[in-house]
Design an enzyme around this catalytic site. Structure first.
Site, short mmCIF file in Angstrom:
data_model
loop_
_atom_site.label_atom_id
_atom_site.label_comp_id
_atom_site.label_asym_id
_atom_site.label_seq_id
_atom_site.Cartn_x
_atom_site.Cartn_y
_atom_site.Cartn_z
N CYS A 88 -3.63 10.87 1.72
CA CYS A 88 -2.67 9.64 1.57
C CYS A 88 -1.54 9.82 0.77
CB CYS A 88 -3.92 8.49 0.39
SG CYS A 88 -5.20 8.22 1.25
N LYS A 128 0.81 -1.28 -0.03
CA LYS A 128 -0.03 -0.11 -0.11
C LYS A 128 0.82 1.24 -0.02
CE LYS A 128 -3.45 2.75 0.23
NZ LYS A 128 -4.46 3.29 1.03
N1 LIG Z 1 -11.09 7.74 2.61
C1 LIG Z 1 -9.88 7.14 1.71
O1 LIG Z 1 -10.19 7.36 0.43
C2 LIG Z 1 -9.00 5.97 2.01
C3 LIG Z 1 -8.44 5.32 1.17
C4 LIG Z 1 -7.32 4.42 1.30
C5 LIG Z 1 -7.21 4.45 2.61
N2 LIG Z 1 -7.94 4.56 3.44
C6 LIG Z 1 -7.35 4.34 4.99
O2 LIG Z 1 -8.55 4.44 5.92
C7 LIG Z 1 -8.21 5.20 7.20
C8 LIG Z 1 -9.58 5.88 7.55
O3 LIG Z 1 -9.70 6.67 6.69
P1 LIG Z 1 -11.36 7.35 6.36
O4 LIG Z 1 -11.32 8.04 5.27
O5 LIG Z 1 -12.49 6.18 6.63
O6 LIG Z 1 -11.57 8.39 7.63
P2 LIG Z 1 -12.77 9.05 8.31
O7 LIG Z 1 -12.22 10.21 8.87
O8 LIG Z 1 -13.65 9.23 7.04
O9 LIG Z 1 -13.44 8.01 9.21
C9 LIG Z 1 -12.78 7.66 10.20
C10 LIG Z 1 -13.83 7.13 11.32
O10 LIG Z 1 -13.27 6.62 12.36
C11 LIG Z 1 -14.02 6.86 13.73
N3 LIG Z 1 -13.00 6.95 14.77
C12 LIG Z 1 -11.87 7.50 15.26
N4 LIG Z 1 -11.30 7.42 16.35
C13 LIG Z 1 -12.04 6.04 16.71
C14 LIG Z 1 -11.89 5.28 17.62
N5 LIG Z 1 -10.83 5.26 18.47
N6 LIG Z 1 -12.51 3.92 17.52
C15 LIG Z 1 -13.45 3.88 16.69
N7 LIG Z 1 -13.75 4.77 15.83
C16 LIG Z 1 -13.06 5.78 15.71
C17 LIG Z 1 -14.36 8.52 13.27
O11 LIG Z 1 -15.47 8.85 14.22
C18 LIG Z 1 -14.60 8.40 11.81
O12 LIG Z 1 -16.04 7.88 11.57
C19 LIG Z 1 -7.23 6.22 6.68
O13 LIG Z 1 -6.10 6.62 7.60
C20 LIG Z 1 -6.43 5.47 5.37
O14 LIG Z 1 -5.50 4.57 6.21
C21 LIG Z 1 -8.92 5.77 3.42
#
Ligand SMILES: NC(=O)c1ccc[n+]([C@@H]2O[C@H](COP(=O)([O-])OP(=O)(O)OC[C@H]3O[C@@H](n4cnc5c(N)ncnc54)[C@H](O)[C@@H]3O)[C@@H](O)[C@H]2O)c1
Length: 392
Positions: free
Chosen positions: A259, A206
């Site tokens: 990212c 990744k």
């Molecule tokens: N959004 C994308 O396009 C994308 C793409 C590839 C990878 N990712 C990966 O996914 C990860 C998360 O991204 P996202 O876009 O979903 O973020 P986001 O901010 O949309 O969502 C994160 C969620 O986690 C919750 N959260 C925070 N702390 C928490 C805890 N301690 N326990 C439970 N829930 C908790 C928040 O309330 C929120 O709803 C990123 O760090 C990345 O590594 C995201």
């Protein structure tokens, strides 16, 4: 049948929770945001921009997806998927605090024989070291009594559901048994799943994907600047240069989002920690090249302003498009937004236009709206075109 917990119901977590539920599993979604949990349990989608998610949440929210802010409610799950954010601090070191909180809470409800899979993008080695430690410390179990694996989320905001269906996904265990166990469950809802030799390899896959994009965008940006200096049309040259073995990317104002601009730092910092400074020169240069693009564009814009028959401070400059990616209302690390602020700092008469933002929303960002046709100079951040609307 496994009972699956998805920890973190954000842009990445909620689509996969929906897909898992669609495949017939009971899903407990855990998210600290109680309001979001409530919305999901009422069958409503808190992420409306995500194609196909409305339907999934309507069909499964409050039915076989139960969203909760309490980890305790996921105690009867035996398979845990964690997708909470990992931030990078000001000096580009990963901040593990949210991940630690999530895993320590999972550890408290972990039972003998359960399996935990991390999906958040992390520096290679994270799952087998700190994640394993947090789980062991909180559960009182030893690794081997529970399974642990890593499978990176490779979605693209807005198209997550089709990506989960169509795009290859990898999974790797901290040991062979964990890899096999996690693979057997994931293949029930991910059609294009590949098992790789370890969690560390899956983590690396990744991260290097992001590094490839960043360095190649930096190359395109550099070649674009050189072409300009040599009075060559970069796009014409690129069309003919690209073929099976050459894929020159498009130039830009830099690289934004949560990212790609961060992932190279995972490797740069790790090589620094190991004293292997020369192993990541290119990654660092790529980061710098991309971050400096806003200075290049600011200079171009100022030069163009000087050609307009007005005092510099009176020239109405319109920055068109402030999101980090076209069509997605997200400003995280947006270099287009950074360009607008840079020009304000330089004393220009800066306005912005973005069809995704209202005048009030722009005001909250300390920015003024202008229709491009009313500006003296328009810079389109996505086409990189400078236009003089009043001349046409
Ligand atoms: N959004 C994308 O396009 C994308 C793409 C590839 C990878 N990712 C990966 O996914 C990860 C998360 O991204 P996202 O876009 O979903 O973020 P986001 O901010 O949309 O969502 C994160 C969620 O986690 C919750 N959260 C925070 N702390 C928490 C805890 N301690 N326990 C439970 N829930 C908790 C928040 O309330 C929120 O709803 C990123 O760090 C990345 O590594 C995201």
């Amino acid at each position: 049948m496994h009972k699956i917990a998805v920890i973190g119901l954000g842009k990445a977590g909620l689509p996969i929770a929906g897909v898992i539920a669609k495949h017939g599993f009971e899903v407990t979604g855990v998210d600290i945001d109680e309001r979001k949990c409530d919305i999901i349990n009422r069958g409503m989608n808190p992420i409306p921009d995500e194609q196909g998610l409305d339907e999934l949440i309507k069909n499964h929210g409050g039915k076989n997806i139960f969203a909760t802010a309490k980890y305790e409610d996921a105690r009867d799950c035996d398979f845990f998927i964690v997708i909470v954010p990992l931030f990078i601090d000001k000096v580009h070191n990963p901040d593990f605090s949210i991940l630690e909180d999530a895993f320590r809470n999972v550890g408290k409800i972990l039972k003998n024989g359960d399996c935990v899979v991390l999906e958040t993008t992390v520096p290679p080695g994270t799952t087998e070291t700190v994640v394993r430690e947090w789980l062991e410390e909180e559960s009182g179990l030893k690794f081997g009594e529970f399974y642990l694996a890593y499978s990176p989320e490779r979605i693209m905001t807005g198209f997550s559901i089709s990506r989960l269906r169509d795009f290859p996904k990898v999974i790797g265990g901290v040991d062979e048994r964990s890899g096999n166990m996690a693979f057997e469950v994931y293949e029930k809802f991910i059609p294009k799943l590949h098992k790789v030799s370890s969690a560390r390899t899956a983590e690396f896959i990744k991260v290097i994907e992001g590094c490839y994009r960043d360095v190649n965008i930096a190359l395109a940006n550099e070649l674009f600047k050189i072409a300009g200096e040599l009075e060559i049309d970069f796009y014409e040259a690129r069309d003919y240069a690209n073929h099976q073995y050459c894929n020159i990317h498009l130039p830009s104002t830099g690289v934004g989002g949560h990212c790609i601009p961060f992932y190279p730092w995972f490797l740069i910092r790790e090589m620094e920690r190991r004293g292997k400074y020369d192993h990541s020169n290119l990654l660092r240069t790529g980061r710098e090249t991309n971050d400096l693009m806003i200075n290049y564009w600011a200079e171009k814009i100022i030069l163009e302003c000087l050609g307009i028959n007005k005092f510099l401070g009176e020239v109405k400059v319109c920055i068109k498009g402030i999101t980090y990616r076209k069509g997605i209302k997200e400003l995280i690390n947006s270099m287009n937004l950074a360009l607008a602020y840079l020009l304000v700092k330089k004393g220009l008469n800066v306005f912005v236009y973005d069809e995704l933002f209202t005048e009030d929303e722009l005001k909250k960002l300390d920015l003024r709206l202008i229709e491009p046709k009313d500006a003296d100079l328009v810079f389109d951040c996505f086409t990189l075109r400078l236009e003089l609307p009043k001349k046409s």
